[in-house]
Design an enzyme around this catalytic site. Structure first.
Site, PDB file in Angstrom:
ATOM      1  CB  CYS A 226      -0.951  -0.113   1.364  1.00  0.00           C
ATOM      2  SG  CYS A 226      -2.162  -1.124   1.171  1.00  0.00           S
ATOM      3  CB  ALA A 227       3.719   1.978  -2.309  1.00  0.00           C
ATOM      4  N   GLY A 228       1.396   4.243  -1.462  1.00  0.00           N
ATOM      5  CA  GLY A 228       0.986   5.578  -1.691  1.00  0.00           C
ATOM      6  C   GLY A 228       1.068   6.276  -0.473  1.00  0.00           C
TER       7      GLY A 228
ATOM      8  N   GLY B 236       4.087   7.143  -0.761  1.00  0.00           N
ATOM      9  CA  GLY B 236       5.467   6.980  -1.415  1.00  0.00           C
ATOM     10  C   GLY B 236       6.526   7.102  -0.504  1.00  0.00           C
ATOM     11  N   GLY B 237       6.294   7.901   0.874  1.00  0.00           N
ATOM     12  CA  GLY B 237       7.435   8.034   1.787  1.00  0.00           C
ATOM     13  C   GLY B 237       8.142   6.852   2.300  1.00  0.00           C
TER      14      GLY B 237
ATOM     15  CG  ASP C 285       1.160   2.539   6.462  1.00  0.00           C
ATOM     16  OD1 ASP C 285       0.143   2.303   7.114  1.00  0.00           O
ATOM     17  OD2 ASP C 285       1.769   3.622   6.305  1.00  0.00           O
TER      18      ASP C 285
ATOM     19  CB  CYS D  46      -1.497   6.492  10.296  1.00  0.00           C
ATOM     20  SG  CYS D  46      -1.001   7.970  11.165  1.00  0.00           S
TER      21      CYS D  46
END
Length: 493
Positions: free
Chosen positions: A309-311, A313-314, A377, A430
């Site tokens: 769930c890369a967006g 990108g951090g 994530d 988060c």
């Protein structure tokens, strides 16, 4: 009241502009033209965008400030700082200010139009939450109301704010908040400006008594530090510290790649940030990525990593740099194409090979058992980042949890299927809400054979107060980070 149940719901229609909504008074007599205050008009525009468009202040405010500076009308750094304080301070304390305004009017709060309430709450913040003198706070708010609302509503704003000015914040809170002994959660909700259900959820996750939850809620209302990440192989913390200067930056507390900017620091002014060699990233997010990267594997290879769930990108950029240093390749997958493009921008220039794809993590295009390390994530309510997105506390509802639950479980199941035997999955959110953290992990593991939790705490060496494990929950008031959650799971069969 603290849940904004008395607020008028938004109505579709044209956004409120910065133009007067009335001309001559009914008597036809000439009147003084309202004095336009560009700082407060800009802050009002940002608040209206948050309310009308479900926008986020951290996305709306920067372009408004940039446009104001480009106009060259004397809008300087002090003006930008005041506009930022007015927007974020009003949003953070909105629940408390709603309660105070409700006590000063003779109608239900829901009958006050949202643009009027924005002007009122911004005025209340100036009176009770800043050092702006009383007369200046009232007069500036009334002038703003004349410009954006019209003379009639400006009189209403003037009357309400003069009532508010008769006491300070502590005095008003004592009047409008129920006693702690009678209703602890509602007391904390009004005092610390959180919806009651959020107070309850955070308290359940944190545990303990009154002191801890009050510290947490107060931390949610503080302005967070701007934290940079030096992307491995492309920059270092020392380079960032040298670029910023000792007077304006400090090393991170926990991450070797973190640099904390002092108040007013501008990340975009740094060459490393402009070039993508460094970025803005909360230290909690850095710790999550580092823990996954350093988790011990059980035999086998260590050359294929996945961020499922890369967006935006951090974490993917940090993982890609770490992977490159070990000769590994990162696949960064993101369902939404526009977010996948943000991931590609974050990873551009990475020193090692990587790939970015737009794919649904619950129906992956890769084969099972492909990866050695997987970070998932997952999308969540975001209750762990209320310092940065204060409006989210008013936007989220308890029923949102039911919408996220199937997706979170599906993504974790995919992660466990995607990792090889002996490999490690990091499940992160988060949000500290137990329904999004331990409940998801426990439920998936209960129905999944061949997987075990491993202790994540040793992988955050030096970080205190990590709890009983094996999972980790970070907290704003204890660690100075967002409330990130991490569970590390090894596939055993």
């Amino acid at each position: 009241m603290n849940d904004q149940q008395n607020r008028r719901p938004r109505k579709p229609g044209k956004p409120t502009s910065g133009k007067p909504t009335s001309g001559k008074p009914a008597s036809g007599k000439p009147h003084r033209r309202p004095q336009k205050d560009p700082v407060r008009i800009l802050a009002f525009q940002a608040l209206r965008a948050v309310d009308e468009r479900d926008a986020y202040a951290n996305l709306v405010l920067p372009p408004l400030l940039r446009k104001a500076r480009e106009k060259g009308e004397g809008f300087d750094a002090r003006d930008a700082a005041l506009a930022t304080e007015l927007v974020y301070g009003t949003l953070r304390r909105q629940g408390t200010y709603d309660a105070i305004v409700a006590a000063c009017i003779d109608r239900p709060l829901r009958e006050v139009d949202p643009p009027v309430l924005d002007v009122l709450n911004m005025g209340v913040h100036q009176l009770l939450g800043t050092r702006i003198p009383t007369h200046a706070a009232v007069s500036a708010s009334v002038e703003l109301a004349r410009v954006v609302l019209g003379d009639g509503r400006a009189k209403f704003v003037n009357a309400v704010l003069r009532k508010v000015a008769q006491d300070d914040l502590d005095g008003w809170v004592e009047k409008v908040a129920p006693p702690y002994d009678e209703d602890a959660e509602d007391h904390l909700a009004v005092v610390h400006s959180h919806p009651r259900w959020v107070v309850s959820a955070l308290w359940d996750s944190l545990g303990g008594g009154r002191a801890g939850i009050e510290d947490l809620l107060e931390a949610d209302n503080e302005r967070p530090e701007v934290t940079l990440v030096a992307r491995p192989g492309r920059s270092t913390a020392d380079e960032l510290l040298d670029s910023v200067g000792e007077d304006s930056a400090l090393p991170g507390r926990w991450s070797p790649y973190a640099v904390r900017l002092s108040e007013g620091g501008e990340p975009g002014s740094l060459e490393a940030v402009r070039e993508g060699r460094a970025g803005v990233q909360d230290e909690g997010s850095q710790l999550v990525a580092l823990a996954l990267a350093n988790a011990p594997l059980d035999g086998g290879s260590d050359d294929k990593w996945l961020d499922g769930c890369a967006g935006p990108g951090g974490k993917a950029a940090l993982l890609a740099g770490l992977a490159a240093q070990r000769g590994a390749v990162l696949l960064a997958s993101e369902k939404q194409p526009h977010r996948a493009r943000l991931v590609a921008q974050a990873l551009a220039g990475n020193p090692g090979p990587y790939q970015v794809i737009a794919a649904d993590g619950t129906r992956p295009p890769w084969r099972p058992g492909t990866f050695d390390r997987v970070l998932m994530d997952v999308p969540c309510t975001g209750l762990g980042a209320l310092r940065r997105r204060p409006e989210a506390r008013w936007r989220r509802r308890p029923e949102d949890l039911d919408g996220f639950a199937p997706l979170q479980r599906g993504l974790l199941r995919t992660a466990l299927e995607s990792v090889r035997v002996g490999g490690v999955v990091g499940y992160a959110t988060c949000s500290p809400h137990l329904a999004e953290t331990r409940a998801v992990v426990d439920d998936v593991l209960k129905h999944t054979g061949g997987a075990e939790l491993i202790d994540a705490r040793p992988l955050m060496s030096g970080v205190p107060a990590l709890g009983d494990g094996p999972d980790v929950q970070l907290w704003p008031h204890l660690h100075g980070t967002d409330a990130m959650y991490l569970a590390l799971i090894r596939r055993t069969a």
